[in-house]
Design a protein around this motif. Structure first.
Motif, PDB file in Angstrom:
ATOM      1  N   ASP A 154       0.809  -1.212   0.000  1.00 36.96           N
ATOM      2  CA  ASP A 154       0.000   0.000   0.000  1.00 36.96           C
ATOM      3  C   ASP A 154       0.848   1.271   0.000  1.00 36.96           C
ATOM      4  O   ASP A 154       0.322   2.369  -0.006  1.00 36.96           O
ATOM      5  CB  ASP A 154      -0.965   0.017   1.186  1.00 36.96           C
ATOM      6  N   VAL A 155       2.176   1.153  -0.034  1.00 35.62           N
ATOM      7  CA  VAL A 155       3.063   2.313  -0.055  1.00 35.62           C
ATOM      8  C   VAL A 155       3.191   2.795  -1.492  1.00 35.62           C
ATOM      9  O   VAL A 155       3.734   2.111  -2.352  1.00 35.62           O
ATOM     10  CB  VAL A 155       4.461   1.961   0.511  1.00 35.62           C
TER      11      VAL A 155
ATOM     12  N   ASP B  11       0.943  -0.793  -7.161  1.00 36.92           N
ATOM     13  CA  ASP B  11      -0.127  -1.108  -8.115  1.00 36.92           C
ATOM     14  C   ASP B  11      -1.455  -0.897  -7.394  1.00 36.92           C
ATOM     15  O   ASP B  11      -1.839  -1.712  -6.555  1.00 36.92           O
ATOM     16  CB  ASP B  11       0.020  -2.547  -8.594  1.00 36.92           C
ATOM     17  N   LEU B  12      -2.151   0.189  -7.712  1.00 34.17           N
ATOM     18  CA  LEU B  12      -3.377   0.555  -7.000  1.00 34.17           C
ATOM     19  C   LEU B  12      -4.408  -0.566  -7.039  1.00 34.17           C
ATOM     20  O   LEU B  12      -5.033  -0.867  -6.032  1.00 34.17           O
ATOM     21  CB  LEU B  12      -3.971   1.842  -7.554  1.00 34.17           C
ATOM     22  N   GLN B  13      -4.576  -1.196  -8.190  1.00 33.91           N
ATOM     23  CA  GLN B  13      -5.581  -2.261  -8.293  1.00 33.91           C
ATOM     24  C   GLN B  13      -5.252  -3.425  -7.364  1.00 33.91           C
ATOM     25  O   GLN B  13      -6.117  -3.975  -6.691  1.00 33.91           O
ATOM     26  CB  GLN B  13      -5.706  -2.750  -9.744  1.00 33.91           C
ATOM     27  N   LYS B  14      -3.980  -3.765  -7.268  1.00 35.04           N
ATOM     28  CA  LYS B  14      -3.541  -4.840  -6.372  1.00 35.04           C
ATOM     29  C   LYS B  14      -3.783  -4.447  -4.916  1.00 35.04           C
ATOM     30  O   LYS B  14      -4.218  -5.261  -4.098  1.00 35.04           O
ATOM     31  CB  LYS B  14      -2.062  -5.138  -6.607  1.00 35.04           C
ATOM     32  N   VAL B  15      -3.527  -3.187  -4.600  1.00 27.40           N
ATOM     33  CA  VAL B  15      -3.752  -2.693  -3.240  1.00 27.40           C
ATOM     34  C   VAL B  15      -5.233  -2.765  -2.886  1.00 27.40           C
ATOM     35  O   VAL B  15      -5.600  -3.224  -1.801  1.00 27.40           O
ATOM     36  CB  VAL B  15      -3.231  -1.240  -3.094  1.00 27.40           C
ATOM     37  N   ILE B  16      -6.095  -2.330  -3.808  1.00 24.94           N
ATOM     38  CA  ILE B  16      -7.537  -2.358  -3.560  1.00 24.94           C
ATOM     39  C   ILE B  16      -8.002  -3.791  -3.325  1.00 24.94           C
ATOM     40  O   ILE B  16      -8.767  -4.063  -2.396  1.00 24.94           O
ATOM     41  CB  ILE B  16      -8.303  -1.698  -4.724  1.00 24.94           C
ATOM     42  N   GLU B  17      -7.537  -4.721  -4.153  1.00 25.34           N
ATOM     43  CA  GLU B  17      -7.908  -6.127  -3.979  1.00 25.34           C
ATOM     44  C   GLU B  17      -7.458  -6.658  -2.619  1.00 25.34           C
ATOM     45  O   GLU B  17      -8.208  -7.341  -1.931  1.00 25.34           O
ATOM     46  CB  GLU B  17      -7.295  -6.973  -5.100  1.00 25.34           C
ATOM     47  N   GLN B  18      -6.221  -6.331  -2.224  1.00 29.47           N
ATOM     48  CA  GLN B  18      -5.701  -6.788  -0.936  1.00 29.47           C
ATOM     49  C   GLN B  18      -6.512  -6.206   0.223  1.00 29.47           C
ATOM     50  O   GLN B  18      -6.898  -6.925   1.148  1.00 29.47           O
ATOM     51  CB  GLN B  18      -4.233  -6.402  -0.777  1.00 29.47           C
ATOM     52  N   LYS B  19      -6.775  -4.909   0.170  1.00 27.56           N
ATOM     53  CA  LYS B  19      -7.533  -4.259   1.246  1.00 27.56           C
ATOM     54  C   LYS B  19      -8.947  -4.836   1.344  1.00 27.56           C
ATOM     55  O   LYS B  19      -9.453  -5.061   2.440  1.00 27.56           O
ATOM     56  CB  LYS B  19      -7.598  -2.739   1.037  1.00 27.56           C
TER      57      LYS B  19
END
Length: 102
Positions: free
Chosen positions: A28-29, A45-53
């Protein structure tokens, strides 16, 4: 070192090198600050961060449903709770743990 997270909040961390940010598991950094200059994290990678969150939020919701609302649902059968109370409790959890959107 100061970092900027996916939601643009800033946080101070105990890391001395960008390497520590890249390989610490903190996807998320989005950027880190060195000597007053913000540097974009190339692995962000914003999309990866959103999926993880959202996966984290889903797990938290499931745990709270199990602990808080499931017993209420079964108590409706015994008439010690109402369907409205149960639905209100479910909505409260959804409001307290909203999904992340782009």
């Amino acid at each position: 070192m100061k970092i900027k997270l996916f939601d643009n909040t800033e946080q101070e961390i105990n890391a001395g090198l960008p390497y520590d940010v890249y390989f610490s598991g903190r996807v998320d950094v989005q950027a880190y600050e060195i000597e007053g200059e913000w540097i974009q994290n190339p692995s962000y990678d914003l999309q990866k961060v959103i999926e993880q969150k959202n996966k984290e939020i889903e797990e938290k919701r499931k745990r709270r449903y199990r602990e808080e609302t499931d017993p209420m649902y079964f108590s409706i059968e015994r008439q010690s709770s109402t369907k409205e109370e149960w639905l209100a409790a479910v909505e409260k959890i959804k409001k307290e743990l909203p999904y992340v959107t782009g």
